[in-house]
Design a protein around this motif. Structure first.
Motif, PDB file in Angstrom:
ATOM      1  N   PHE A 114       0.836  -1.197   0.000  1.00 28.98           N
ATOM      2  CA  PHE A 114       0.000   0.000   0.000  1.00 28.98           C
ATOM      3  C   PHE A 114       0.869   1.244   0.000  1.00 28.98           C
ATOM      4  N   LEU A 115       0.263   2.341  -0.442  1.00 31.62           N
ATOM      5  CA  LEU A 115       0.999   3.573  -0.693  1.00 31.62           C
ATOM      6  C   LEU A 115       1.001   4.473   0.533  1.00 31.62           C
ATOM      7  N   ILE A 116       2.200   4.955   0.899  1.00 34.25           N
ATOM      8  CA  ILE A 116       2.313   6.034   1.876  1.00 34.25           C
ATOM      9  C   ILE A 116       3.063   7.180   1.219  1.00 34.25           C
ATOM     10  N   VAL A 117       2.737   8.395   1.650  1.00 37.96           N
ATOM     11  CA  VAL A 117       3.342   9.588   1.071  1.00 37.96           C
ATOM     12  C   VAL A 117       3.884  10.464   2.202  1.00 37.96           C
ATOM     13  N   GLN A 118       4.958  11.205   1.893  1.00 42.23           N
ATOM     14  CA  GLN A 118       5.597  12.064   2.885  1.00 42.23           C
ATOM     15  C   GLN A 118       5.247  13.521   2.616  1.00 42.23           C
ATOM     16  N   ARG A 119       4.733  14.201   3.643  1.00 39.34           N
ATOM     17  CA  ARG A 119       4.366  15.610   3.501  1.00 39.34           C
ATOM     18  C   ARG A 119       5.595  16.459   3.193  1.00 39.34           C
ATOM     19  N   SER A 120       5.436  17.390   2.282  1.00 35.98           N
ATOM     20  CA  SER A 120       6.525  18.316   1.956  1.00 35.98           C
ATOM     21  C   SER A 120       6.909  19.110   3.196  1.00 35.98           C
ATOM     22  N   LEU A 121       8.177  19.470   3.285  1.00 34.60           N
ATOM     23  CA  LEU A 121       8.682  20.164   4.465  1.00 34.60           C
ATOM     24  C   LEU A 121       8.020  21.519   4.682  1.00 34.60           C
ATOM     25  N   HIS A 122       7.602  22.187   3.608  1.00 36.28           N
ATOM     26  CA  HIS A 122       6.979  23.507   3.753  1.00 36.28           C
ATOM     27  C   HIS A 122       5.550  23.422   4.271  1.00 36.28           C
ATOM     28  N   ASP A 123       4.969  22.221   4.304  1.00 32.74           N
ATOM     29  CA  ASP A 123       3.582  22.037   4.731  1.00 32.74           C
ATOM     30  C   ASP A 123       3.529  21.830   6.245  1.00 32.74           C
ATOM     31  N   SER A 124       2.342  22.050   6.841  1.00 32.29           N
ATOM     32  CA  SER A 124       2.211  21.757   8.271  1.00 32.29           C
ATOM     33  C   SER A 124       2.373  20.258   8.462  1.00 32.29           C
ATOM     34  N   GLY A 125       3.087  19.866   9.501  1.00 27.33           N
ATOM     35  CA  GLY A 125       3.382  18.449   9.693  1.00 27.33           C
ATOM     36  C   GLY A 125       4.389  17.941   8.680  1.00 27.33           C
ATOM     37  N   GLY A 126       5.189  18.839   8.125  1.00 30.06           N
ATOM     38  CA  GLY A 126       6.142  18.483   7.074  1.00 30.06           C
ATOM     39  C   GLY A 126       7.078  17.363   7.489  1.00 30.06           C
ATOM     40  N   GLY A 127       7.320  16.440   6.553  1.00 29.24           N
ATOM     41  CA  GLY A 127       8.223  15.324   6.797  1.00 29.24           C
ATOM     42  C   GLY A 127       7.542  14.074   7.313  1.00 29.24           C
ATOM     43  N   THR A 128       6.304  14.193   7.782  1.00 25.57           N
ATOM     44  CA  THR A 128       5.613  13.011   8.310  1.00 25.57           C
ATOM     45  C   THR A 128       5.011  12.195   7.165  1.00 25.57           C
ATOM     46  N   TRP A 129       4.886  10.898   7.424  1.00 22.98           N
ATOM     47  CA  TRP A 129       4.319   9.975   6.443  1.00 22.98           C
ATOM     48  C   TRP A 129       2.842   9.776   6.741  1.00 22.98           C
ATOM     49  N   GLU A 130       2.064   9.598   5.696  1.00 21.78           N
ATOM     50  CA  GLU A 130       0.613   9.466   5.836  1.00 21.78           C
ATOM     51  C   GLU A 130       0.058   8.762   4.603  1.00 21.78           C
ATOM     52  N   PHE A 131      -1.256   8.645   4.571  1.00 18.60           N
ATOM     53  CA  PHE A 131      -1.939   8.138   3.389  1.00 18.60           C
ATOM     54  C   PHE A 131      -2.429   9.327   2.580  1.00 18.60           C
ATOM     55  N   PRO A 132      -2.485   9.192   1.260  1.00 19.25           N
ATOM     56  CA  PRO A 132      -2.985  10.305   0.457  1.00 19.25           C
ATOM     57  C   PRO A 132      -4.454  10.579   0.750  1.00 19.25           C
ATOM     58  N   GLY A 133      -4.845  11.817   0.548  1.00 17.35           N
ATOM     59  CA  GLY A 133      -6.220  12.236   0.791  1.00 17.35           C
ATOM     60  C   GLY A 133      -6.241  13.686   1.203  1.00 17.35           C
ATOM     61  N   GLY A 134      -7.389  14.147   1.667  1.00 19.86           N
ATOM     62  CA  GLY A 134      -7.479  15.545   2.058  1.00 19.86           C
ATOM     63  C   GLY A 134      -8.845  15.902   2.569  1.00 19.86           C
ATOM     64  N   LYS A 135      -9.091  17.203   2.631  1.00 20.62           N
ATOM     65  CA  LYS A 135     -10.323  17.718   3.209  1.00 20.62           C
ATOM     66  C   LYS A 135     -11.482  17.616   2.230  1.00 20.62           C
ATOM     67  N   LEU A 136     -12.634  17.451   2.805  1.00 14.18           N
ATOM     68  CA  LEU A 136     -13.881  17.418   2.056  1.00 14.18           C
ATOM     69  C   LEU A 136     -14.285  18.845   1.698  1.00 14.18           C
ATOM     70  N   ASP A 137     -14.628  19.084   0.441  1.00  9.18           N
ATOM     71  CA  ASP A 137     -15.195  20.367   0.044  1.00  9.18           C
ATOM     72  C   ASP A 137     -16.696  20.322   0.283  1.00  9.18           C
ATOM     73  N   PHE A 138     -17.288  21.468   0.616  1.00 12.21           N
ATOM     74  CA  PHE A 138     -18.732  21.505   0.870  1.00 12.21           C
ATOM     75  C   PHE A 138     -19.492  20.958  -0.329  1.00 12.21           C
ATOM     76  N   GLY A 139     -20.438  20.069  -0.063  1.00 15.43           N
ATOM     77  CA  GLY A 139     -21.270  19.503  -1.122  1.00 15.43           C
ATOM     78  C   GLY A 139     -20.722  18.226  -1.728  1.00 15.43           C
ATOM     79  N   GLU A 140     -19.481  17.853  -1.402  1.00 12.45           N
ATOM     80  CA  GLU A 140     -18.877  16.649  -1.979  1.00 12.45           C
ATOM     81  C   GLU A 140     -19.289  15.399  -1.221  1.00 12.45           C
ATOM     82  N   GLN A 141     -19.421  14.305  -1.945  1.00  8.91           N
ATOM     83  CA  GLN A 141     -19.563  13.000  -1.320  1.00  8.91           C
ATOM     84  C   GLN A 141     -18.180  12.544  -0.865  1.00  8.91           C
ATOM     85  N   LEU A 142     -18.121  11.766   0.215  1.00 12.12           N
ATOM     86  CA  LEU A 142     -16.840  11.334   0.770  1.00 12.12           C
ATOM     87  C   LEU A 142     -15.977  10.615  -0.262  1.00 12.12           C
TER      88      LEU A 142
END
Length: 141
Positions: free
Chosen positions: A21-49
């Motif tokens: 399975f895929l893990i991705v590392q946050r860019s250093l300029h981002d909050s939590g930079g350098g940490t590994w996580e799964f891809p994804g992000g915030k829900l926009d209003f009106g979007e299905q999950l």
């Protein structure tokens, strides 16, 4: 208005391909930079999950995935007035040719043993709490 409580809903994908399975590392300029996580992000209003997740994964990795089903949901506080709710889904991809966006600096295709070297404690704890490794989709890893 700065003291208002905020709840942020996010979606993450554990993308399986050929027993990894895929893990991705946050860019250093981002909050939590350098940490590994799964891809994804915030829900926009009106979007299905599931649609939000497919969009975020496409934007972050270039992968077109099939979102299968939810694996677990969890929440945590980033600070006293901001709570994040994360819904983590099982996804599949047809290939592993990842093209990262600026949000991430590195990626790895890992199994559970390899993931222990990268994932932060909160994700490892979620894996244990929700028995992710025991789910049928992961037993062959």
């Amino acid at each position: 208005m700065g003291d208002a409580n905020q709840i942020v809903v996010a979606v993450k994908g554990i993308i399986i391909h050929e027993g990894k399975f895929l893990i991705v590392q946050r860019s250093l300029h981002d909050s939590g930079g350098g940490t590994w996580e799964f891809p994804g992000g915030k829900l926009d209003f009106g979007e299905q999950l599931e649609m939000a997740l497919a969009r975020e994964i496409q934007e972050e990795t270039g992968l077109a995935v099939r979102v299968k089903h939810i694996l677990y949901a969890t929440s945590f506080f980033t600070h006293a007035h901001r709570q994040v709710v994360i819904n983590t889904y099982l996804c599949t991809a047809d290939h592993r040719d990842v093209m990262l966006s600026f949000e991430h600096s590195d990626h790895r295709w890992v199994d559970f043993a390899e993931a222990q070297n990268y994932l932060p404690e909160n994700i490892k704890k979620d894996f244990e709490r929700y028995h992710v490794a025991d789910m049928p989709e992961f037993l062959h890893m």
